[in-house]
Design a protein around this motif. Structure first.
Motif, PDB file in Angstrom:
ATOM      1  N   ARG B 452      -2.310   5.163  -9.352  1.00 42.91           N
ATOM      2  CA  ARG B 452      -1.386   4.288  -8.625  1.00 42.91           C
ATOM      3  C   ARG B 452      -1.163   4.804  -7.221  1.00 42.91           C
ATOM      4  N   HIS B 453      -1.005   6.119  -7.153  1.00 46.50           N
ATOM      5  CA  HIS B 453      -0.781   6.748  -5.862  1.00 46.50           C
ATOM      6  C   HIS B 453      -1.959   6.466  -4.930  1.00 46.50           C
ATOM      7  N   GLU B 455      -3.950   3.950  -5.092  1.00 48.03           N
ATOM      8  CA  GLU B 455      -3.947   2.537  -4.726  1.00 48.03           C
ATOM      9  C   GLU B 455      -2.934   2.280  -3.609  1.00 48.03           C
ATOM     10  N   GLN B 456      -1.787   2.940  -3.738  1.00 48.83           N
ATOM     11  CA  GLN B 456      -0.768   2.822  -2.695  1.00 48.83           C
ATOM     12  C   GLN B 456      -1.318   3.246  -1.349  1.00 48.83           C
ATOM     13  N   LYS B 457      -2.011   4.369  -1.383  1.00 50.49           N
ATOM     14  CA  LYS B 457      -2.561   4.902  -0.132  1.00 50.49           C
ATOM     15  C   LYS B 457      -3.553   3.928   0.467  1.00 50.49           C
ATOM     16  N   HIS B 460      -1.362   0.567   1.312  1.00 47.75           N
ATOM     17  CA  HIS B 460      -0.185   0.668   2.169  1.00 47.75           C
ATOM     18  C   HIS B 460      -0.204   1.877   3.070  1.00 47.75           C
ATOM     19  N   GLU B 463       1.902   8.285   3.798  1.00 47.04           N
ATOM     20  CA  GLU B 463       3.271   8.510   4.269  1.00 47.04           C
ATOM     21  C   GLU B 463       3.234   9.420   5.490  1.00 47.04           C
ATOM     22  N   HIS B 479       4.403   4.007   7.196  1.00 48.07           N
ATOM     23  CA  HIS B 479       3.090   4.288   6.613  1.00 48.07           C
ATOM     24  C   HIS B 479       2.016   3.933   7.608  1.00 48.07           C
ATOM     25  N   SER B 564       5.015  -6.438  -1.779  1.00 48.32           N
ATOM     26  CA  SER B 564       3.701  -5.870  -2.083  1.00 48.32           C
ATOM     27  C   SER B 564       3.817  -4.764  -3.131  1.00 48.32           C
ATOM     28  N   SER B 565       4.907  -4.030  -3.067  1.00 48.84           N
ATOM     29  CA  SER B 565       5.017  -2.976  -4.079  1.00 48.84           C
ATOM     30  C   SER B 565       5.241  -3.595  -5.454  1.00 48.84           C
ATOM     31  N   VAL B 568       1.953  -4.656  -6.953  1.00 51.64           N
ATOM     32  CA  VAL B 568       1.165  -3.565  -7.521  1.00 51.64           C
ATOM     33  C   VAL B 568       1.451  -3.417  -9.004  1.00 51.64           C
TER      34      VAL B 568
END
Lengths: 363, 570, 291
Positions: B452-453, B455-457, B460, B463, B479, B564-565, B568
């Protein structure tokens, strides 16, 4: 440098690429190292490598010096409580090797061309034509041998080759004798004295105090002219030691709970058990005087010596066999019989009649 | 070099080249090539490409420690006498002078005390053996966690498993040879193990020992197994392992320009050869330093084997520790049937369990490909997080192994942590069952959250650590998108494909029921991939990019980020 | 208690009957007195008679020991039948010298295992308490230096003693205390102590009296010479250099395995990371330099 023919920028234009979420950007451009572009850095790296090799040579020299200087044998040189020879030889030898290794690696990292190359893979499988050609050849070979058409030949060959397994097995038969009943008896005999292990002196019942632990052995393993037992040595001695070893402890008589039929197996609280663990056969003598527990150092089976060596903890399944004790005319401890069950670990042929408490003292 | 064609092309001018007088190395190479055809054989291999990554060197530790073992082992054989003949020690070590012992033990003392460098070689040999098995296991874990065992490399995995098994046996036969108190206790336990085998156990024991334990045959027999039989097998299997490695070419991590079809890295000559060769000296050097500074197996303190003696802390070498741990925590169960005894308390943990574990180990690649239905070739490695079930399975096995291993040292743990042996043992009896299950669940969820992390990166950005305050007064972290190549690397993985049992339709259009095994396979496959995060599609990434551009231009939009979050999670 | 429960026939031959016990007691007192005289200043020497020493010991005992061992050293049992402190009748001066001299007594809390602590009494006071406890019933006396020392033996005899002591050590002691005397684990959290720094006198006394859970090796079990040989072996081990380098705690294969993984595999993997790590890169292009 021989890297001029290498592709600088390879794009991943394989078939699946269009389906990928992100198009393969291809190999990044090569970046030079300081040692590639700066002659000073290059010289420095060269010196570093040479120094590492030099240090290795120095260490090897020191190794040779240590080898001929430091004494071993009767009078080891020692320093700080360590044997000097080993430490010096290992240290210098290790340094010599590590410096060479570090030098070579530094050379590869700093000075050897570090252009990445690309090589294409081939499928592990052979090509369709090759496969067919091989199959055809195999087919032809089999056809010409006629093995498929002559089952008589085929089957008789298979049968005769299979039978060759028999000599292979039979030839191993003489690796050792058959067990027979060897595991069921030890060297202990009625009226044989208990002696202290190592020194071989007989044990006077009155000499033992409550809380004492004696690591003992059968007197037959310490033959003297006086006791008249035949000489025993080598393999036979080891095998008998391995089965005959005992521990003798003296417990407060009212704390003793003799098993059924074992009421008279002790001598005033002195009891004797096999020293060989019933789990996998380690000698066992980690005795606690207040709890009367004895622990095996190999797998921690714990037995209660006050209670017929019952298993109170650990992987052992059976109590330690007990040796019925008596005293002779001179007051020395004697066995009143052999162990009434096989000592040591369980084995297939071990009869269940021999289990622990059920053994009746026939003495 | 005889194959350097570039020189030919350069000199191929208008006039005929005169043959230069070959130098000595050249003429030797030519001589050899005319007889062996080296040119053709080495044409490709001298510049064969190997990818560079630290984890690819773990197997090399094993290879080089094996070389150290061969070298130091040959040295030891020059003095060692594999005989159980009884002698009275008259050597240099004072505290044992005059004691009867086997020739094997006396010669071990001789090597340790009277041969200069002998003790060093003994200790190096022993340390190298420990490293050999340890590095094989570390290498095995690397191969498993990265999926490098998949087609076409399954057979190499099986060879590797055999190497681990043989290495362990080689170690056991080796540390038994000095015939000291500790090793003798180990052999005696091994005798107990053998006797626990139903029906044939006692016979096996008598045949191996040449009669009743201890006999005088076991050391010579173990010796020939140790110096000839197993090393020969090891050499053959190592050769096969390396040949297959060369044939398949090494796997590589995905990245820009690194695909399933190619291999990117350094040529064998010079860089890889130098690095590998240098590493040989490093491993050799580490062993030498350890042999010099760290005492291992001080046999003179144990004294010669005597079946009536024993020492506290009687343990096997570390790689035999886990079945020993199983033996320690097994409850004492024995069956007595018709005048026969089956010692489950020994037979199960020490004979059945290791066999079972090695079978499971060797079968892992086949098990996985059967469940997933994946029959493709794989040359790109997978990050452990992208195969959560596989990773979790191995972590569960490691936990099982680790707990048994710890149980094998329960007495040492008890002294060092001031704990009770009994409490540790009771704890382990439960922990070996509960621990792996917990480890499996935790690892799997952990992997999925790492996915998941990622995918976030990807969608989006990363950080930045910059906190921004919006016009409304809300705070948020800014971001920024990750680089193109980092984004590509994150997406360069396979889509998970759940195996669906095929329903065969007969000519009448009636679907045949799915076989029970096939149905199970379908279910397992669904479970295998359940909850995995799939990589985003091209459209999703495009959309995220637009969003980014919008965000960077138009400032912060809280609602969009929230939406968007949420998406996910779906 | 132990003494009282036994008939005379089963007693050690060194303690046959009350007369022998008295003799032994006197001998022990004489010895401790002798030692005491040798080491203490003149004013102590002139004031301490035997009876005064016992009396002094009794006072110390009442303050420091009687809470667990009872006013008369008879031992105290708790309500649930456990012992708060065992009876000290017949344990002898050696037991007191060992327990108090190594700081094991007085205990911080009751339990089967009494760890070695800081010694709270002076040797004077310990001797007095030993004299008092010895007066409760005959028991082993504090050994004299010649009992546990190989001084005075020829080199050959000493060598023989060490070799024999080693074999006795490996048969009787290593099972709990490990091959190097480094100690080992016992059931339910108990442990056998590390022998590396235990003084010969205390080893002798421990063998003689079997402190806490340790079995005793009374003179009828292991003769005084054999005990001396064991001590000779243990002390010779301390003087022997560690030939192969650092001992890793002499704990055997578990410690070795730990070092193989941490130092060996750890070190090799560290080098592997260095070998495969990307070295520094320059922003310059090769062509610029070549041109």
């Amino acid at each position: 440098m021989s890297d001029q023919h290498l592709p600088e920028h390879v794009s991943g234009d394989d078939a699946g690429s269009d389906l990928e979420p992100i198009r393969d950007p291809g190999l990044p451009e090569h970046q030079w190292r300081p040692t590639d572009v700066d002659p000073k850095a290059e010289k420095r790296a060269e010196r570093q490598v040479a120094i590492l090799f030099g240090l290795s040579a120095l260490s090897t020299f020191l190794f040779l010096v240590s080898y001929f200087t430091f004494k071993v044998g009767d009078e080891w040189d020692s320093s700080l409580g360590l044997g000097v020879s080993n430490v010096a030889l290992g240290g210098t030898f290790g340094a010599a090797l590590l410096f060479i290794g570090a030098g070579i690696i530094q050379w590869a990292r700093k000075l050897m061309a570090d252009h990445e190359m690309v090589e294409m893979r081939h499928p592990a499988a052979s090509s369709e034509e090759d496969r067919e050609a091989t199959l055809a050849a195999l087919q032809a070979g089999l056809e010409e041998s006629g093995i498929a058409r002559r089952p008589l030949i085929r089957n008789s060959l298979i049968g005769s080759v299979a039978l060759l397994g028999a000599p292979a097995v039979v030839l191993l038969r003489d690796l050792g004798p058959l067990p027979g009943d060897k595991l069921k008896h030890t060297v202990w005999k009625p009226n044989m004295r208990l002696v202290r292990d190592v020194v071989g002196t007989p044990i006077k019942a009155s000499d033992i105090e409550i809380g004492d632990l004696i690591n003992g052995a059968p007197e037959a393993l310490f033959p003297t002219e006086e006791n008249g037992y035949p000489e025993i040595e080598g393999v036979e001695l080891q095998a008998e030691k391995a089965k005959g070893a005992i521990i003798v402890v003296r417990i407060e008589p009212d704390e003793l709970q003799p098993g059924r039929g074992r009421e008279n197996w002790d001598v005033d609280g002195i009891v004797c058990y096999s020293k060989i663990c019933t789990h996998v056969g380690c000698p066992i003598s980690l005795y606690e005087r207040t709890t009367h527990h004895v622990l095996c150092p190999c797998h921690q089976s714990t037995f209660d010596l006050a209670d017929s060596a019952r298993v109170i903890f650990g992987p052992a399944a059976r109590p330690l066999p007990q040796l019925p004790l008596g005293v002779d005319d001179e007051g020395y401890l004697i066995a009143r019989s052999d162990f009434l069950e096989p000592v040591g670990p369980s084995f297939w042929e071990r009869d269940s009649k021999d289990i622990g408490n059920q053994g009746e003292a026939d003495v | 070099m005889s194959i350097d064609t570039s020189k030919v092309a350069e000199s191929n001018r208008s006039s005929a080249a005169t043959a230069a007088k070959p130098n000595r190395a050249g003429s030797v190479a030519l001589w050899a090539d005319e007889r062996l055809g080296l040119g053709t054989a080495m044409k490709k291999n001298l510049r064969k490409v190997f990818p560079d990554h630290w984890s690819f060197m773990l197997g090399e530790i094993a290879l080089w420690s094996f070389v150290v073992l061969l070298l130091s082992g040959v040295f030891l054989t020059l003095w060692f006498k594999p005989s159980m003949g009884e002698v009275t020690y008259q050597g240099s070590y004072d505290a044992l002078r005059g004691i009867p012992m086997s020739e094997a033990f006396a010669s071990s003392l001789h090597i340790s005390f009277d041969v200069r460098g002998g003790l060093l070689m003994r200790q190096m040999h022993h340390w190298a053996a420990m490293l050999f098995v340890a590095s094989m296991m570390v290498h095995l874990l690397r191969v498993y966690f990265t999926g490098a065992f998949r087609k076409p490399r399954e057979l190499n995995w099986v060879i590797g498993s055999l190497l681990l098994l043989l290495g362990t046996l080689e170690g056991f036969t080796g540390y038994s040879l000095p015939d000291d108190l500790l090793s003798g206790t180990g052999i005696r336990a091994a005798d107990g193990f053998m006797k626990s085998i139903p029906v044939v156990g006692t016979y096996l024991s008598f045949f191996l020992f040449g009669g009743e334990f201890p006999g005088d045959a076991i050391i010579p027999r173990l010796y020939i197994i140790h110096v000839l039989l197993i090393p020969g097998l090891l050499l053959g299997l190592i050769a096969a392992h390396m040949l297959l490695l060369v044939y398949h070419k090494h796997t590589q991590w995905p990245g820009p320009g690194r695909t399933e079809q190619n291999v990117v890295g350094y040529p064998m000559l010079p860089v890889y050869a130098a690095k590998a060769g240098g590493f040989f000296f490093i491993v050799f050097g580490i062993t030498a330093v350890m042999g010099g500074l760290l005492t291992i197996n001080p046999v003179w303190k144990f004294g010669p084997y005597d079946p009536t003696k024993v020492t506290a802390g009687s343990q096997p070498d570390w790689y035999m520790g886990w079945p020993d741990g199983a033996l320690r925590i097994m409850p004492g169960i024995e069956s007595h049937l018709f005048g026969h005894t089956i010692a489950w308390n020994v037979f199960l943990p020490i004979i059945v369990l290791p066999g079972l574990m090695f079978t499971i180990l060797a079968a892992l690649p086949f098990l996985e490909s059967w469940i997933t239905g994946d029959k493709r070739e794989h040359h790109l490695l997978e990050r452990p997080r992208n195969a959560p079930t596989r990773t979790a399975l191995m972590v569960a096995l490691m936990t099982f192994y680790g707990l048994l291993w710890a149980a094998g040292g329960n007495d040492i743990i008890a002294i060092k942590l001031h704990a009770s042996i009994n409490a540790i043992t009771y704890f382990m009896r439960v922990a070996v069952f509960v621990g792996p299950l917990l480890a499996f669940a935790i690892t799997r969820r952990w992997c999925i959250s790492l996915q998941r992390h990622d995918e976030q990166k990807l969608l989006h950005g990363y950080e930045t650590g910059i906190i921004m305050r919006s016009a409304e007064g809300g705070y948020s972290e800014r971001h920024l998108p990750i680089s193109e190549s980092a984004a590509y690397t994150l997406t360069a993985r396979d889509d998970d494909e759940v195996y669906v049992p095929e329903t065969k339709v007969d000519e009448n259009g009636v679907a045949a029921p799915v076989g029970r095994l096939d149905a199970l396979r379908g279910k397992l496959s669904a479970l295998w991939f359940a909850d995995n995060v799939q990589r985003p599609t091209r459209d999703e990434i495009e959309e995220a990019r637009h969003h980014f551009e919008h965000e960077l231009e138009g400032g912060h939009d809280e609602h969009a980020a929230l939406e968007s979050s949420e998406s996910v999670k779906h | 208690m132990r003494f009282l429960n036994r008939s005379a026939g089963r007693l050690s031959r060194y303690r046959r009957g009350p007369v022998a016990g008295l003799l032994l007691l006197l001998l022990g007192l004489g010895l401790t007195g002798g030692l005491y005289q040798a080491f203490s200043p003149a004013q102590a020497a002139k004031s301490d008679t035997q009876a005064m020493q016992v009396e002094k010991g009794r006072k110390l005992f009442l303050v420091g020991c009687s809470f667990c061992h009872g006013q008369n050293g008879q031992g105290i049992s708790t309500i649930d039948g456990n012992q708060l402190g065992p009876s000290l009748v017949g344990v002898g001066a050696a037991a007191v010298d060992f327990q108090v001299g190594t700081g094991r007594m007085p205990m911080a809390q009751p339990g089967a295992q009494a760890p070695r602590k800081k010694v709270v009494y002076t040797q004077d006071e310990i001797d007095a308490m030993a004299a008092y406890v010895a007066s409760l019933g005959p028991g082993p006396a504090v050994p004299a230096a010649k009992d546990y020392s190989v001084e005075g033996l020829t080199d050959a005899e000493r060598q023989e003693a060490i070799v024999r002591g080693g074999q006795i050590f490996l048969t009787n002691c290593t099972a709990c205390h490990n091959f190097d005397g480094a100690g080992g684990a016992m059931p339910r959290g108990g442990y056998a102590v590390n022998l590396h720094s235990v003084e010969p006198r205390y080893i002798y006394e421990a063998l003689l009296t079997g402190p806490q859970n340790m079995p005793s090796f009374s003179n009828g079990n292991l003769s005084p010479e054999e005990k001396r040989d064991v001590i000779a072996y243990i002390t010779s081990m301390r003087e022997t250099p560690s030939y192969g380098g650092f001992t890793l705690g002499s704990l055997g294969p578990v410690a070795e395995g730990l070092f193989a993984w941490v130092v060996g595999i750890g070190g090799a993997v560290g080098f592997a990371v260095w070998i495969a790590a990307h070295s520094t890169r320059s922003t310059k292009k090769k062509a610029e330099v070549d041109a």
